[in-house]
Write a protein that holds these residues in place. Structure first.
Motif, PDB file in Angstrom:
ATOM      1  N   LEU A  57       0.838  -1.204   0.000  1.00  0.00           N
ATOM      2  CA  LEU A  57       0.000   0.000   0.000  1.00  0.00           C
ATOM      3  C   LEU A  57       0.872   1.252   0.000  1.00  0.00           C
ATOM      4  CD1 LEU A  57      -2.929   1.121   0.228  1.00  0.00           C
ATOM      5  CD2 LEU A  57      -2.604   1.094   2.694  1.00  0.00           C
ATOM      6  N   VAL A  58       1.908   1.278   0.827  1.00  0.00           N
ATOM      7  CA  VAL A  58       2.814   2.430   0.894  1.00  0.00           C
ATOM      8  C   VAL A  58       3.528   2.605  -0.443  1.00  0.00           C
ATOM      9  CG1 VAL A  58       4.925   3.299   1.979  1.00  0.00           C
ATOM     10  CG2 VAL A  58       3.099   2.349   3.387  1.00  0.00           C
ATOM     11  N   TYR A  60       2.510   1.718  -3.444  1.00  0.00           N
ATOM     12  CA  TYR A  60       1.571   2.253  -4.433  1.00  0.00           C
ATOM     13  C   TYR A  60       1.240   3.716  -4.130  1.00  0.00           C
ATOM     14  CZ  TYR A  60       0.431  -1.982  -7.063  1.00  0.00           C
ATOM     15  OH  TYR A  60       0.483  -3.062  -7.892  1.00  0.00           O
ATOM     16  N   ARG A  61       1.105   4.071  -2.854  1.00  0.00           N
ATOM     17  CA  ARG A  61       0.796   5.456  -2.490  1.00  0.00           C
ATOM     18  C   ARG A  61       1.937   6.378  -2.901  1.00  0.00           C
ATOM     19  NH1 ARG A  61      -0.309   5.358   3.194  1.00  0.00           N
ATOM     20  NH2 ARG A  61       1.911   5.635   3.490  1.00  0.00           N
ATOM     21  N   ASP A  62       3.188   5.909  -2.728  1.00  0.00           N
ATOM     22  CA  ASP A  62       4.350   6.713  -3.105  1.00  0.00           C
ATOM     23  C   ASP A  62       4.456   6.895  -4.617  1.00  0.00           C
ATOM     24  OD1 ASP A  62       4.972   6.970  -0.435  1.00  0.00           O
ATOM     25  OD2 ASP A  62       6.548   5.429  -0.462  1.00  0.00           O
ATOM     26  N   LEU A  64       1.881   7.419  -6.654  1.00  0.00           N
ATOM     27  CA  LEU A  64       0.736   8.145  -7.196  1.00  0.00           C
ATOM     28  C   LEU A  64       1.225   9.338  -8.012  1.00  0.00           C
ATOM     29  CD1 LEU A  64      -1.718   8.106  -4.164  1.00  0.00           C
ATOM     30  CD2 LEU A  64      -2.056   7.014  -6.371  1.00  0.00           C
ATOM     31  N   TYR A  71      -3.570   1.513  -6.141  1.00  0.00           N
ATOM     32  CA  TYR A  71      -3.594   2.044  -4.774  1.00  0.00           C
ATOM     33  C   TYR A  71      -5.006   1.971  -4.188  1.00  0.00           C
ATOM     34  CZ  TYR A  71      -3.683   5.376  -0.947  1.00  0.00           C
ATOM     35  OH  TYR A  71      -3.888   5.963   0.274  1.00  0.00           O
ATOM     36  N   LEU A  75      -6.029  -0.166  -0.981  1.00  0.00           N
ATOM     37  CA  LEU A  75      -6.579   0.523   0.184  1.00  0.00           C
ATOM     38  C   LEU A  75      -7.906  -0.105   0.598  1.00  0.00           C
ATOM     39  CD1 LEU A  75      -6.294   2.753   2.288  1.00  0.00           C
ATOM     40  CD2 LEU A  75      -7.400   4.311   0.675  1.00  0.00           C
ATOM     41  N   GLU A  88      -1.336  10.302   5.476  1.00  0.00           N
ATOM     42  CA  GLU A  88      -0.862  10.211   4.100  1.00  0.00           C
ATOM     43  C   GLU A  88      -1.931   9.627   3.179  1.00  0.00           C
ATOM     44  OE1 GLU A  88       0.830   9.030   6.722  1.00  0.00           O
ATOM     45  OE2 GLU A  88       2.670  10.215   6.781  1.00  0.00           O
ATOM     46  N   ASP A  89      -2.719   8.681   3.698  1.00  0.00           N
ATOM     47  CA  ASP A  89      -3.805   8.105   2.902  1.00  0.00           C
ATOM     48  C   ASP A  89      -4.874   9.156   2.623  1.00  0.00           C
ATOM     49  OD1 ASP A  89      -2.871   5.391   2.702  1.00  0.00           O
ATOM     50  OD2 ASP A  89      -3.402   5.146   4.818  1.00  0.00           O
ATOM     51  N   ALA A  92      -3.562  11.520  -0.013  1.00  0.00           N
ATOM     52  CA  ALA A  92      -3.561  10.874  -1.328  1.00  0.00           C
ATOM     53  C   ALA A  92      -4.976  10.786  -1.896  1.00  0.00           C
ATOM     54  CB  ALA A  92      -2.942   9.487  -1.227  1.00  0.00           C
ATOM     55  N   GLN A  96      -6.904  12.526  -5.299  1.00  0.00           N
ATOM     56  CA  GLN A  96      -7.548  11.661  -6.295  1.00  0.00           C
ATOM     57  C   GLN A  96      -9.069  11.732  -6.249  1.00  0.00           C
ATOM     58  OE1 GLN A  96      -5.831   9.726  -8.546  1.00  0.00           O
ATOM     59  NE2 GLN A  96      -4.028  10.785  -7.770  1.00  0.00           N
TER      60      GLN A  96
END
Length: 193
Positions: A57-58, A60-62, A64, A71, A75, A88-89, A92, A96
């Motif tokens: 998850l981290v 994929y978040r990084d 974006l 992501y 999630l 951070e989620d 993000a 989006q």
């Protein structure tokens, strides 16, 4: 977690013994210890999978915005597994929110984050990591050390059987679950005209 028929029989005998303590034959004690070992192994594997999911998850978040679809899917999986979204989620998802899935997840994560903050303020810790490992089952009430009841004859003692140990280490989540691949775009047919 699902139990086999044999494991359910062992669990049923252990629960019956917990309600009505009586000496257990050595074989039943060994069965209970094996079952406890299997449960410990399943809990450990669940913790490893959760750690893998959160690391993914981290990652994929990084990455974006290019990894938005992956992501959002990860999630959703993490939230279904009890993940507590971090700031951070939320950031993000705000970036989006033009996507309908992201907007719905943002609202869901806001509710979860608010609930988590309220719980922390109330003094209840909310865990964002895997649960602590369960302590090993070392003895059962009414097990080997209990005094035998006079009306119930004790079964002949069987030689203790060794508890099987794994011959190889447990596989890593990346070895069990291959990386997710994006589906190929559908082929477009050109209209003849």
């Amino acid at each position: 977690m699902a139990f086999s028929a044999d494991e359910l029989r062992v669990l049923r005998r252990a629960l019956a013994n917990a309600l009505h303590p009586a000496p257990l034959p050595d074989e039943d004690v060994q069965d209970c210890l094996r079952l406890a070992g299997s449960v410990d192994e399943a809990v450990g594997e669940a913790g490893r999978l959760r750690t893998f999911l959160l690391a993914d998850l981290v990652r994929y978040r990084d990455a974006l915005p290019g990894s938005a679809a992956g992501y959002l899917e990860l999630l959703q999986d993490a939230l279904a597994a009890g993940y507590d979204p971090c700031p951070e989620d939320l950031a993000a998802l705000r970036a989006q929110r033009s996507r309908p899935v992201a907007a719905a997840l943002l609202e869901r994560c806001r509710v979860l984050a608010e609930r988590s903050v309220r719980a922390r303020l109330a003094g209840r810790a909310v865990s964002t990591t895997a649960p602590a490992p369960r302590s090993r089952l070392l003895a059962l009430p009414g097990g080997r050390g209990a005094v035998a009841e006079p009306e119930r004859p004790k079964a002949p003692a069987a030689p203790p059987r060794p508890v099987p140990t794994p011959e190889r280490p447990a596989p890593k989540p990346s070895e069990v679950f291959p990386p997710r691949r994006r589906p190929a775009p559908p082929s477009q047919q050109r209209a003849a005209g």
